[in-house]
Write a protein that holds these residues in place. Sequence first.
Motif, PDB file in Angstrom:
ATOM      1  N   LEU A  63       0.807  -1.222   0.000  1.00 40.03           N
ATOM      2  CA  LEU A  63       0.000   0.000   0.000  1.00 40.03           C
ATOM      3  C   LEU A  63       0.843   1.276   0.000  1.00 40.03           C
ATOM      4  O   LEU A  63       0.567   2.217  -0.731  1.00 40.03           O
ATOM      5  CB  LEU A  63      -0.962  -0.017   1.191  1.00 40.03           C
ATOM      6  N   ARG A  64       1.871   1.292   0.844  1.00 40.00           N
ATOM      7  CA  ARG A  64       2.688   2.513   0.933  1.00 40.00           C
ATOM      8  C   ARG A  64       3.362   2.838  -0.394  1.00 40.00           C
ATOM      9  O   ARG A  64       3.629   3.985  -0.704  1.00 40.00           O
ATOM     10  CB  ARG A  64       3.723   2.387   2.049  1.00 40.00           C
ATOM     11  N   GLU A  65       3.653   1.816  -1.168  1.00 41.70           N
ATOM     12  CA  GLU A  65       4.349   2.056  -2.440  1.00 41.70           C
ATOM     13  C   GLU A  65       3.429   2.154  -3.640  1.00 41.70           C
ATOM     14  O   GLU A  65       3.752   2.814  -4.615  1.00 41.70           O
ATOM     15  CB  GLU A  65       5.364   0.925  -2.692  1.00 41.70           C
ATOM     16  N   PHE A  66       2.288   1.464  -3.585  1.00 46.73           N
ATOM     17  CA  PHE A  66       1.501   1.323  -4.816  1.00 46.73           C
ATOM     18  C   PHE A  66       0.098   1.925  -4.768  1.00 46.73           C
ATOM     19  O   PHE A  66      -0.598   1.920  -5.759  1.00 46.73           O
ATOM     20  CB  PHE A  66       1.421  -0.156  -5.227  1.00 46.73           C
ATOM     21  N   LEU A  67      -0.329   2.422  -3.607  1.00 43.84           N
ATOM     22  CA  LEU A  67      -1.640   3.084  -3.546  1.00 43.84           C
ATOM     23  C   LEU A  67      -1.383   4.562  -3.210  1.00 43.84           C
ATOM     24  O   LEU A  67      -1.079   4.908  -2.058  1.00 43.84           O
ATOM     25  CB  LEU A  67      -2.548   2.436  -2.496  1.00 43.84           C
ATOM     26  N   ALA A  68      -1.515   5.408  -4.233  1.00 41.01           N
ATOM     27  CA  ALA A  68      -1.048   6.798  -4.137  1.00 41.01           C
ATOM     28  C   ALA A  68      -1.616   7.546  -2.921  1.00 41.01           C
ATOM     29  O   ALA A  68      -0.875   8.205  -2.204  1.00 41.01           O
ATOM     30  CB  ALA A  68      -1.417   7.524  -5.428  1.00 41.01           C
ATOM     31  N   ASP A  69      -2.913   7.430  -2.650  1.00 41.51           N
ATOM     32  CA  ASP A  69      -3.484   8.226  -1.569  1.00 41.51           C
ATOM     33  C   ASP A  69      -3.624   7.427  -0.272  1.00 41.51           C
ATOM     34  O   ASP A  69      -4.452   7.738   0.575  1.00 41.51           O
ATOM     35  CB  ASP A  69      -4.853   8.777  -2.007  1.00 41.51           C
ATOM     36  N   TYR A  70      -2.801   6.391  -0.116  1.00 38.79           N
ATOM     37  CA  TYR A  70      -2.933   5.556   1.090  1.00 38.79           C
ATOM     38  C   TYR A  70      -2.561   6.361   2.338  1.00 38.79           C
ATOM     39  O   TYR A  70      -1.521   7.009   2.393  1.00 38.79           O
ATOM     40  CB  TYR A  70      -2.060   4.298   0.997  1.00 38.79           C
ATOM     41  N   ARG A  71      -3.401   6.265   3.343  1.00 32.67           N
ATOM     42  CA  ARG A  71      -3.149   6.912   4.632  1.00 32.67           C
ATOM     43  C   ARG A  71      -2.710   5.826   5.627  1.00 32.67           C
ATOM     44  O   ARG A  71      -3.443   4.873   5.875  1.00 32.67           O
ATOM     45  CB  ARG A  71      -4.436   7.593   5.123  1.00 32.67           C
ATOM     46  N   VAL A  72      -1.481   5.963   6.146  1.00 31.62           N
ATOM     47  CA  VAL A  72      -0.952   4.979   7.099  1.00 31.62           C
ATOM     48  C   VAL A  72      -1.852   4.937   8.332  1.00 31.62           C
ATOM     49  O   VAL A  72      -2.269   5.986   8.832  1.00 31.62           O
ATOM     50  CB  VAL A  72       0.504   5.354   7.479  1.00 31.62           C
ATOM     51  N   PHE A  73      -2.169   3.745   8.821  1.00 32.86           N
ATOM     52  CA  PHE A  73      -3.114   3.598   9.934  1.00 32.86           C
ATOM     53  C   PHE A  73      -2.551   4.205  11.209  1.00 32.86           C
ATOM     54  O   PHE A  73      -3.231   4.947  11.909  1.00 32.86           O
ATOM     55  CB  PHE A  73      -3.426   2.119  10.148  1.00 32.86           C
ATOM     56  N   ASN A  74      -1.311   3.877  11.517  1.00 30.48           N
ATOM     57  CA  ASN A  74      -0.649   4.409  12.717  1.00 30.48           C
ATOM     58  C   ASN A  74       0.846   4.347  12.441  1.00 30.48           C
ATOM     59  O   ASN A  74       1.386   3.257  12.249  1.00 30.48           O
ATOM     60  CB  ASN A  74      -1.034   3.547  13.930  1.00 30.48           C
ATOM     61  N   PRO A  75       1.531   5.500  12.393  1.00 34.00           N
ATOM     62  CA  PRO A  75       2.955   5.510  12.014  1.00 34.00           C
ATOM     63  C   PRO A  75       3.812   4.585  12.894  1.00 34.00           C
ATOM     64  O   PRO A  75       4.801   4.026  12.422  1.00 34.00           O
ATOM     65  CB  PRO A  75       3.372   6.972  12.201  1.00 34.00           C
ATOM     66  N   ASP A  76       3.430   4.413  14.158  1.00 35.37           N
ATOM     67  CA  ASP A  76       4.214   3.547  15.048  1.00 35.37           C
ATOM     68  C   ASP A  76       4.150   2.065  14.642  1.00 35.37           C
ATOM     69  O   ASP A  76       5.065   1.302  14.933  1.00 35.37           O
ATOM     70  CB  ASP A  76       3.726   3.663  16.497  1.00 35.37           C
ATOM     71  N   PHE A  77       3.064   1.681  13.984  1.00 35.03           N
ATOM     72  CA  PHE A  77       2.944   0.266  13.612  1.00 35.03           C
ATOM     73  C   PHE A  77       4.005  -0.131  12.585  1.00 35.03           C
ATOM     74  O   PHE A  77       4.338  -1.317  12.454  1.00 35.03           O
ATOM     75  CB  PHE A  77       1.549  -0.042  13.038  1.00 35.03           C
ATOM     76  N   ALA A  78       4.527   0.851  11.849  1.00 39.09           N
ATOM     77  CA  ALA A  78       5.528   0.559  10.809  1.00 39.09           C
ATOM     78  C   ALA A  78       6.749  -0.136  11.408  1.00 39.09           C
ATOM     79  O   ALA A  78       7.322  -1.035  10.790  1.00 39.09           O
ATOM     80  CB  ALA A  78       5.941   1.844  10.102  1.00 39.09           C
ATOM     81  N   TRP A  79       7.157   0.266  12.620  1.00 37.97           N
ATOM     82  CA  TRP A  79       8.298  -0.414  13.248  1.00 37.97           C
ATOM     83  C   TRP A  79       7.849  -1.436  14.300  1.00 37.97           C
ATOM     84  O   TRP A  79       8.489  -2.455  14.505  1.00 37.97           O
ATOM     85  CB  TRP A  79       9.279   0.593  13.863  1.00 37.97           C
ATOM     86  N   LEU A  80       6.698  -1.172  14.941  1.00 35.14           N
ATOM     87  CA  LEU A  80       6.235  -2.058  16.008  1.00 35.14           C
ATOM     88  C   LEU A  80       5.994  -3.476  15.503  1.00 35.14           C
ATOM     89  O   LEU A  80       6.305  -4.451  16.178  1.00 35.14           O
ATOM     90  CB  LEU A  80       4.929  -1.484  16.596  1.00 35.14           C
ATOM     91  N   PHE A  81       5.432  -3.600  14.296  1.00 38.55           N
ATOM     92  CA  PHE A  81       5.074  -4.928  13.782  1.00 38.55           C
ATOM     93  C   PHE A  81       6.015  -5.421  12.679  1.00 38.55           C
ATOM     94  O   PHE A  81       5.712  -6.382  11.988  1.00 38.55           O
ATOM     95  CB  PHE A  81       3.612  -4.937  13.318  1.00 38.55           C
TER      96      PHE A  81
END
Length: 438
Positions: A63-81
Amino acid sequence: MSSTASLTLQTALGARFRGARARTMELTEPLTPEDMMVQSCPEASPAKWHMAHTTWFFESFVLREFLADYRVFNPDFAWLFNSYYESFSAFPEKRLRASFSRPGIDEVLRYREHVDDAMERLFEREPEPEALRRIELGVNHEEQHQELLLTDVLNAFFTNPLRPKYRDQGTEGTREKECRERGSKGARERAETGPLGFTEFAGGLHEAGHAGGGFCFDNELPRHRVWLEPYMLANRLVTCGEYAEFMADGGYRKPELWLSAGWDAVKANGWRAPLYWTEKDSAWNVFTLRGEIPLGQLEATPVSQVSYYEADAYAHWAGKRLPTEFEWEAAAEVQPAEGNLLDSWDLMPVPAKELGQSANHRHLYGDCWQWTASAYLGYPGFKPLDGSLGEYNGKFMSGQMVLRGGSCVTPARHIRSSYRNFFSPETRWQFSGIRLAS
Ligand SMILES: [Fe+2]
């Protein structure tokens, strides 16, 4: 690829994506929120973490790379999970995953929903080929975590003094019950397991590795030539009854049967039986996802939850050896990838039917992953995927052994003859068993 072919692939992939996401949720149905928090050994993960991490994979790599208007659910989850992708972000220590009481399960479910909705938007927009490749990888990744979720729940429930059952017949959904009844009927119709027989293979020049179309992981490529000496392969897995004979013969007390590191593991861990076997009043019981079962009822059932060291020591005791991964693959490549896999809903190994001379060694897949004598290495010319996804398989190519064939908790469509599972040789919490060769 023509646009029609691409659209067909996209539709099929969309269906498979939805199926995999729904299956994960189905597997968590018998669990309470408290069950989903347990991490009972450092190598296992809580169910809640599996639910979030599989979602993280789609968010991070698709999603972050291929869906242009994607809104990240929670920035902390990017490293947490993040599990282990060093080049993607920092991540918490694996053994501390049981500490993640926050986010709560409701928030993890909202995360799944958020990502699933965004994936639907992506499917509507005809994703580019690289996005489709990543989605397919993400689906296969989620299927791997479905197996881990179940092996981790089994470990969690084994360490719980109440020894709860993950499933018994009263708590099944209708579809699952139908599948299981069909599976069990099949099992009942199978005759008692007969004496261990061996099939002869001529050996010679073979090709190993994934061939043709369809998905495979990078570690199954490139297809390459291997030379096999003539060999024999057992037509079924070693049973609990046979393994009990090894134990009764002092198998765990005879250093001469063991690899040096294996004997060290026996002494250091006090091993005297497979992981979920417990002895009470001189009788053994085996803990399964369907609760505790007396060993006496499992005489013909494949033994499971043994380490590579135990598999090797058993083979030594039996005057045999473990097959190499290429011997196994040459035999399995001509067989349909069918057996007691997750979709039969037995959720534990079941006895093999008696195999006659002509039965053509049918039990190569399912029940338990089979330890092979092959170290997990890259094939000649191995090339990991580009970018962070190159860390998926390649960086684990030291100190691990290859297992083949899938288990009773491997999704059926996930397994194939070239599939390489890998674990360190002392690993016991997976459905890992023994096929003999000579
Ligand atoms: Fe993962």
